[in-house]
Design a protein around this motif. Sequence first.
Motif, PDB file in Angstrom:
ATOM      1  N   ALA A 106      56.243  77.993  12.696  1.00 35.69           N
ATOM      2  CA  ALA A 106      56.663  77.354  13.946  1.00 35.69           C
ATOM      3  C   ALA A 106      58.079  77.796  14.314  1.00 35.69           C
ATOM      4  CB  ALA A 106      56.593  75.837  13.823  1.00 35.69           C
ATOM      5  N   LEU A 107      58.980  77.869  13.327  1.00 36.92           N
ATOM      6  CA  LEU A 107      60.347  78.326  13.589  1.00 36.92           C
ATOM      7  C   LEU A 107      60.360  79.783  14.047  1.00 36.92           C
ATOM      8  CD1 LEU A 107      62.410  76.771  10.640  1.00 36.92           C
ATOM      9  CD2 LEU A 107      62.527  76.176  13.060  1.00 36.92           C
ATOM     10  N   ALA A 108      59.545  80.626  13.410  1.00 39.52           N
ATOM     11  CA  ALA A 108      59.484  82.034  13.789  1.00 39.52           C
ATOM     12  C   ALA A 108      58.953  82.188  15.212  1.00 39.52           C
ATOM     13  CB  ALA A 108      58.603  82.805  12.807  1.00 39.52           C
ATOM     14  N   GLU A 109      57.946  81.398  15.581  1.00 43.84           N
ATOM     15  CA  GLU A 109      57.405  81.452  16.944  1.00 43.84           C
ATOM     16  C   GLU A 109      58.449  80.997  17.959  1.00 43.84           C
ATOM     17  OE1 GLU A 109      53.790  79.198  16.963  1.00 43.84           O
ATOM     18  OE2 GLU A 109      52.725  80.686  15.743  1.00 43.84           O
ATOM     19  N   ASP A 110      59.212  79.964  17.618  1.00 46.00           N
ATOM     20  CA  ASP A 110      60.274  79.484  18.505  1.00 46.00           C
ATOM     21  C   ASP A 110      61.323  80.561  18.717  1.00 46.00           C
ATOM     22  OD1 ASP A 110      59.030  77.056  18.791  1.00 46.00           O
ATOM     23  OD2 ASP A 110      60.366  75.992  17.395  1.00 46.00           O
ATOM     24  N   LYS A 111      61.712  81.272  17.654  1.00 43.47           N
ATOM     25  CA  LYS A 111      62.705  82.340  17.761  1.00 43.47           C
ATOM     26  C   LYS A 111      62.182  83.489  18.627  1.00 43.47           C
ATOM     27  CE  LYS A 111      65.380  81.521  13.598  1.00 43.47           C
ATOM     28  NZ  LYS A 111      65.846  82.082  12.338  1.00 43.47           N
ATOM     29  N   MET A 112      60.886  83.809  18.476  1.00 48.54           N
ATOM     30  CA  MET A 112      60.298  84.883  19.286  1.00 48.54           C
ATOM     31  C   MET A 112      60.272  84.498  20.759  1.00 48.54           C
ATOM     32  SD  MET A 112      57.254  86.471  16.965  1.00 48.54           S
ATOM     33  CE  MET A 112      56.827  87.646  18.234  1.00 48.54           C
ATOM     34  N   GLU A 113      59.973  83.243  21.057  1.00 51.32           N
ATOM     35  CA  GLU A 113      59.951  82.789  22.454  1.00 51.32           C
ATOM     36  C   GLU A 113      61.349  82.846  23.038  1.00 51.32           C
ATOM     37  OE1 GLU A 113      58.105  78.981  22.919  1.00 51.32           O
ATOM     38  OE2 GLU A 113      56.186  79.690  22.112  1.00 51.32           O
ATOM     39  N   GLU A 114      62.369  82.458  22.253  1.00 51.45           N
ATOM     40  CA  GLU A 114      63.744  82.518  22.734  1.00 51.45           C
ATOM     41  C   GLU A 114      64.156  83.964  23.033  1.00 51.45           C
ATOM     42  OE1 GLU A 114      66.447  80.677  20.012  1.00 51.45           O
ATOM     43  OE2 GLU A 114      65.506  78.715  20.225  1.00 51.45           O
ATOM     44  N   GLY A 115      63.687  84.882  22.173  1.00 59.10           N
ATOM     45  CA  GLY A 115      64.005  86.302  22.375  1.00 59.10           C
ATOM     46  C   GLY A 115      63.382  86.831  23.655  1.00 59.10           C
ATOM     47  N   HIS A 116      62.177  86.412  23.997  1.00 59.23           N
ATOM     48  CA  HIS A 116      61.507  86.854  25.236  1.00 59.23           C
ATOM     49  C   HIS A 116      62.166  86.227  26.466  1.00 59.23           C
ATOM     50  CE1 HIS A 116      58.370  89.146  23.382  1.00 59.23           C
ATOM     51  NE2 HIS A 116      57.903  88.110  22.684  1.00 59.23           N
TER      52      HIS A 116
END
Length: 138
Positions: free
Chosen positions: A125-135
């Motif tokens: 979940a944390l990794a997905e949140d970081k990826m969304e922030e990057g996009h």
Amino acid sequence: MEKECGRLQRIAQELHREIAVILQSEIRDPRLNIMVTVSGVDVSRDLSHAKVFVTFLNEKEDVQIQMRLLVLSKVSGYIRTLLSKVMTLRVIPRLTFCHDNSLIEGERMSSLISSLVTLDTHRRALAEDKMEEGHLNS
């Protein structure tokens, strides 16, 4: 040789069944005021000894477990006498009671697996949140 192993298994199963009945119905020691479950019996090849694996319901303290095993070892002669009345063996094996900690070990393994699954879910979940922030920042 194969027949002997089958015979040993049948005797171990019969001992398992009869000892469980005896512990539930015949043994009235106040120090065993907890449910005792026979989880298995190993019989020596010459039928002179049997190792009886037991668990105690909701008992996790080593001191209490050792005390209950001591009580069982002290009444093992009486249990053998009762076994001789219901089993048709020439010699009833000497009984050694051992604590079977497989249930406790299974609970420990299950909790470890559950905590790892929870940790993995949280990390994903944390990794997905970081990826969304990057996009979003691009």
